[in-house]
Write a protein that holds these residues in place. Structure first.
Motif, PDB file in Angstrom:
ATOM      1  N   ARG A 123      -1.477  -2.696  -3.793  1.00 34.60           N
ATOM      2  CA  ARG A 123      -0.046  -2.793  -3.463  1.00 34.60           C
ATOM      3  C   ARG A 123       0.204  -2.389  -2.016  1.00 34.60           C
ATOM      4  O   ARG A 123      -0.684  -1.871  -1.354  1.00 34.60           O
TER       5      ARG A 123
ATOM      6  N   PRO B  64       7.321   5.386  -6.905  1.00 38.05           N
ATOM      7  CA  PRO B  64       7.338   5.013  -5.481  1.00 38.05           C
ATOM      8  C   PRO B  64       8.192   5.971  -4.647  1.00 38.05           C
ATOM      9  O   PRO B  64       9.163   6.533  -5.153  1.00 38.05           O
ATOM     10  N   GLY B  65       7.789   6.154  -3.394  1.00 40.38           N
ATOM     11  CA  GLY B  65       8.660   6.850  -2.446  1.00 40.38           C
ATOM     12  C   GLY B  65       8.440   8.340  -2.333  1.00 40.38           C
ATOM     13  O   GLY B  65       9.002   8.970  -1.441  1.00 40.38           O
TER      14      GLY B  65
ATOM     15  N   TRP C  26      -3.401   5.831   3.365  1.00 41.55           N
ATOM     16  CA  TRP C  26      -2.487   6.744   2.668  1.00 41.55           C
ATOM     17  C   TRP C  26      -3.241   7.731   1.759  1.00 41.55           C
ATOM     18  O   TRP C  26      -2.670   8.682   1.247  1.00 41.55           O
TER      19      TRP C  26
ATOM     20  N   ASP D 155       2.970  -0.196   0.710  1.00 43.58           N
ATOM     21  CA  ASP D 155       3.907   0.934   0.715  1.00 43.58           C
ATOM     22  C   ASP D 155       3.519   2.045  -0.247  1.00 43.58           C
ATOM     23  O   ASP D 155       4.384   2.554  -0.986  1.00 43.58           O
ATOM     24  N   CYS D 156       2.238   2.400  -0.297  1.00 38.42           N
ATOM     25  CA  CYS D 156       1.849   3.511  -1.179  1.00 38.42           C
ATOM     26  C   CYS D 156       2.211   4.839  -0.517  1.00 38.42           C
ATOM     27  O   CYS D 156       2.030   5.004   0.698  1.00 38.42           O
ATOM     28  N   PRO D 157       2.713   5.810  -1.263  1.00 38.44           N
ATOM     29  CA  PRO D 157       3.057   7.106  -0.667  1.00 38.44           C
ATOM     30  C   PRO D 157       1.787   7.874  -0.304  1.00 38.44           C
ATOM     31  O   PRO D 157       0.732   7.656  -0.907  1.00 38.44           O
TER      32      PRO D 157
ATOM     33  N   MET E 132      -3.048   1.162  -7.014  1.00 41.54           N
ATOM     34  CA  MET E 132      -2.214   1.349  -5.816  1.00 41.54           C
ATOM     35  C   MET E 132      -2.801   0.575  -4.637  1.00 41.54           C
ATOM     36  O   MET E 132      -2.070   0.033  -3.805  1.00 41.54           O
TER      37      MET E 132
ATOM     38  N   THR F 128      -1.109  10.276  -0.438  1.00 41.14           N
ATOM     39  CA  THR F 128      -1.686  10.803  -1.682  1.00 41.14           C
ATOM     40  C   THR F 128      -2.917  11.630  -1.347  1.00 41.14           C
ATOM     41  O   THR F 128      -3.794  11.173  -0.615  1.00 41.14           O
TER      42      THR F 128
END
Ligand SMILES: Cc1cc2nc3c(=O)[nH]c(=O)nc-3n(C[C@H](O)[C@H](O)[C@H](O)COP(=O)(O)OP(=O)(O)OC[C@H]3O[C@@H](n4cnc5c(N)ncnc54)[C@H](O)[C@@H]3O)c2cc1C
Ligand code: HEM
Length: 384
Positions: free
Chosen positions: A270, A244-245, A303, A272-274, A267, A276
């Motif tokens: 979920r 994460p992050g 994202w 707050d996915c970074p 992902m 990508t």
């Protein structure tokens, strides 16, 4: 282990290296001579196994005699022991192997088989067989689990998608891992396959298989697998995951998309996915058949950005008639996926996940390193 104990292990390594296959033939003959039923655990053709067995034994003899690195050696042997459960190896078989090894080594060392050398070699072989046995005995869950093929469709003459359903609690893996698989057409032969979907409560798993030229198992899956076949699974492996992050770069070649696709689908469930960016490469444009799924994923997950990459601009005759990859509205580029990805922008702040045939992974890694990406930021599965 003291220095004075090392030479006998070194002597053994040299004697084995002088005729590795002869040593392994003699050892396995001894093992099967004492307990003939053990022969049934092994495939008819054992040359490849003998080669790998001797390599591992040499690694162990070297590692035990070395000053450090024992922790890695223990973990390596423990994993090998857990992997052996799928072959039907039982706890007491390790004692039979210990006896066969000790008798074989005594014969090889002749007059050098003293009380001292017996003790040193016994200690090494006890450690090897004991760690494998202990790890196998204490491993969680059954040695193997099964799943039934419920659907199969061929994409073209080289590629197929196979959907299986396991008992919901039986399937053991996390998104991005790969599984040891045995198909009914090839009993006693195991290959690695990466699920293209994350685990779910229904036990549904999707695999994408590329039949390699001359490939026994991959060819059989693409040509012969049918609904109703029961596949057997052993251990799950693999450490590829998104931390994460930190923004992510993914580069996939052909069926190598599978573990990255499973991670992306995971992902998508979920928050707050970074950011990508996925580069999905194939040889020909008509082989980019997963762009439809990826486009849907990218449309609902801001994202995610996807670039399709084909090495050629035209399809050969045997692919013609497949869907035009431009129809999905995603960016399409041409060239080797590693070249295209590396030249696209600066990726030095990214965690990088690579997946595909060995040549593609080597090439992409090389290009990204040249473009300033640190090796420690790049991860991929073992290549064979
Ligand atoms: C971690 C991991 C995950 C994998 N996931 C998948 C997957 O999801 N889908 C999939 O289709 N395959 C996957 N593979 C490859 C698969 O495990 C087999 O290695 C492959 O299908 C060849 O098996 P085979 O029995 O058909 O070929 P074999 O009969 O064993 O070999 C046939 C020929 O192909 C060559 N060969 C073997 N493996 C490769 C390779 N990887 N690349 C190029 N040439 C090779 C051999 O040297 C030989 O000349 C994965 C491999 C690994 C290591
Ligand atoms: C004790 C030390 C042992 C070592 C170092 C060892 C090593 C190996 C290695 C390296 C392989 C190749 C595949 C893999 O990595 O899983 C293998 C396969 C195998 N081993 Fe072992 N092994 C050991 C003990 C045993 C014992 C005691 C048995 C059973 C009697 C056994 C049965 C098998 C079988 C059936 C295979 C699969 C062969 C195949 O399908 O090609 N092994 N072993």
């Amino acid at each position: 282990m003291t220095h004075s104990q090392q030479p006998v292990l070194t002597v053994l390594r040299e004697k084995i290296a002088a005729d590795p296959d002869g040593f392994a033939v003699s050892l396995f003959n001894r093992l099967f001579g004492t307990t003939p039923a053990l022969r049934d655990l092994f495939p008819v053709e054992m040359r490849g196994l003998r080669h790998t067995f001797v390599q591992v034994l040499d690694h162990v003899l070297e590692g035990i005699g070395a000053e450090d690195g024992h922790e890695e050696l223990i973990e390596f042997l423990a994993q090998l022991g857990r992997d052996h459960r799928k072959y039907g190896v039982q706890s007491d078989h390790y004692w039979l192997m210990y006896d066969a090894l000790m008798t074989e080594f005594a014969r090889m060392l002749g007059e050098r088989w003293t009380v001292q050398s017996h003790e040193t070699v016994s200690h090494a072989m006890m450690l090897m067989t004991g760690v494998m046995r202990g790890a196998a005995d204490s491993a969680d869950g059954p040695a193997v689990w099964h799943a039934r093929v419920v659907q199969k469709f061929t994409i073209n003459r080289e590629r197929a998608v196979v959907r299986v359903v396991a008992d919901g609690t039986a399937a053991r893996f996390t998104a991005g891992q790969y599984l040891e698989v045995q198909i009914p057409q090839w009993p006693q032969h195991w290959r690695n396959l990466s699920p293209a979907t994350p685990p779910n409560a229904q036990g549904e798993i999707e695999f994408h298989v590329h039949a390699l030229p001359g490939g026994q198992i991959s060819g059989s899956i693409v040509r012969e697998t049918q609904p109703g076949d029961v596949w057997t699974f052993g251990q799950q492996h693999g450490l590829m995951q998104v931390v994460p992050g930190k923004p992510v770069l993914m580069v996939a070649g052909g069926s190598g998309l599978s573990p990255l696709r499973a991670i992306l689908l995971d992902m998508a469930q979920r928050t707050d996915c970074p950011p990508t960016h996925l580069f999905y490469g194939t040889r020909h444009p008509g082989e980019l058949y997963e762009l439809g799924v990826l486009q849907q994923l990218a449309r609902t997950n801001p994202w995610l950005r996807v670039t399709g990459v084909a090495e050629t601009t035209e399809d050969p005759w045997w692919i013609q008639g497949s869907a035009d990859p431009h129809q999905w509205g995603l960016e399409i580029r041409h060239g080797r996926v590693g070249d295209v990805a590396a030249a696209y922008q600066d990726w030095s702040d990214r965690q990088v996940l690579l997946s595909g045939p060995p040549s593609m992974v080597f090439h992409t890694q090389w290009e990204l390193r040249k473009a300033g990406v640190d090796a420690e930021n790049i991860s991929h599965d073992p290549l064979n």
